[in-house]
Design an enzyme around this catalytic site. Structure first.
Site, mmCIF file in Angstrom:
data_model
loop_
_atom_site.group_PDB
_atom_site.id
_atom_site.type_symbol
_atom_site.label_atom_id
_atom_site.label_comp_id
_atom_site.label_asym_id
_atom_site.label_seq_id
_atom_site.Cartn_x
_atom_site.Cartn_y
_atom_site.Cartn_z
ATOM 1 N N ASN A 43 0.840 -1.199 0.000
ATOM 2 C CA ASN A 43 0.000 0.000 0.000
ATOM 3 C C ASN A 43 0.873 1.246 0.000
ATOM 4 O OD1 ASN A 43 0.639 -0.739 2.731
ATOM 5 N ND2 ASN A 43 -0.960 0.600 3.508
ATOM 6 N N ILE A 44 0.445 2.227 -0.792
ATOM 7 C CA ILE A 44 1.177 3.479 -0.942
ATOM 8 C C ILE A 44 0.205 4.620 -0.670
ATOM 9 C CG2 ILE A 44 2.576 4.911 -2.492
ATOM 10 C CD1 ILE A 44 3.846 2.145 -1.959
ATOM 11 N N GLU A 45 0.459 5.345 0.396
ATOM 12 C CA GLU A 45 -0.442 6.435 0.780
ATOM 13 C C GLU A 45 0.053 7.787 0.268
ATOM 14 O OE1 GLU A 45 -2.151 4.245 4.790
ATOM 15 O OE2 GLU A 45 -0.915 6.034 5.026
ATOM 16 N N CYS A 54 -4.037 0.628 -2.680
ATOM 17 C CA CYS A 54 -3.930 -0.583 -1.866
ATOM 18 C C CYS A 54 -2.861 -1.532 -2.414
ATOM 19 C CB CYS A 54 -5.264 -1.302 -1.842
ATOM 20 S SG CYS A 54 -6.629 -0.301 -1.224
ATOM 21 N N GLU A 56 -2.864 -4.867 -2.739
ATOM 22 C CA GLU A 56 -3.283 -5.926 -3.653
ATOM 23 C C GLU A 56 -3.549 -5.382 -5.048
ATOM 24 O OE1 GLU A 56 -4.735 -4.790 -0.910
ATOM 25 O OE2 GLU A 56 -6.806 -5.480 -0.727
ATOM 26 N N CYS A 89 -10.529 -4.156 0.437
ATOM 27 C CA CYS A 89 -11.577 -3.141 0.534
ATOM 28 C C CYS A 89 -12.554 -3.326 -0.629
ATOM 29 C CB CYS A 89 -10.956 -1.738 0.521
ATOM 30 S SG CYS A 89 -10.368 -1.194 -1.091
ATOM 31 N N CYS A 92 -11.084 -2.743 -4.106
ATOM 32 C CA CYS A 92 -10.212 -3.842 -4.535
ATOM 33 C C CYS A 92 -11.031 -5.066 -4.930
ATOM 34 C CB CYS A 92 -9.224 -4.211 -3.437
ATOM 35 S SG CYS A 92 -7.842 -3.054 -3.328
HETATM 36 ZN ZN LIG Z 1 -8.235 -1.925 -1.406
#
Ligand SMILES: [Zn+2]
Length: 135
Positions: A43-45, A54, A56, A89, A92
């Protein structure tokens, strides 16, 4: 080590590359491909939260970006450093419903819980390409 354990280990390695300064919730993922290739994701915010991505999706998009398609995806592993079981989520799930075969194994693992599932189980009655058909 069996395939599932190898894939979960690679997802844990990927989790080390997560960039999560806002949530401090780290996710790693990895796609196993039929030719033996593994594509990791984390995950990269971003300070503009809507720009976050996300783990995945990064892994699956990475596979597609390299020319692979769902027929070559053998399994997907998703891990997190949370206590509660990590699950994809809603966004995703929508993506995975289109980019994975319905019964491709998805291995989920957090610190205290794990589960094997599929996108068919995670998103029944998915809106997909067939939903667009009119005849
Ligand atoms: Zn997600």
């Amino acid at each position: 080590m069996d395939e599932k354990k190898v894939l979960l280990e690679k997802a844990k390695e990927a989790m080390g590359n997560a960039y999560a300064p806002y949530s401090n919730y780290h996710v790693g993922a990895c796609v196993a491909l039929t030719d033996g290739t593994y594509i990791p994701g984390a995950n990269i915010e971003n300070a503009a939260y809507g720009s976050c991505m996300c783990g995945e999706r990064n892994a699956v998009y990475g596979a597609y970006s390299r020319g692979y398609r769902k027929e070559q995806i053998q399994a997907l592993a998703i891990v997190s450093d949370g206590k509660k079981l990590v699950t994809p989520c809603g966004a995703c799930r929508q993506v995975l419903a289109e980019l994975l075969n319905p019964d491709t194994p998805i291995y989920l693992e957090s610190l205290e819980e794990g589960m094997d599932t599929t996108i068919r189980e995670l998103l029944p009655f998915a809106f997909d390409t067939e939903s667009l058909e009119k005849e």
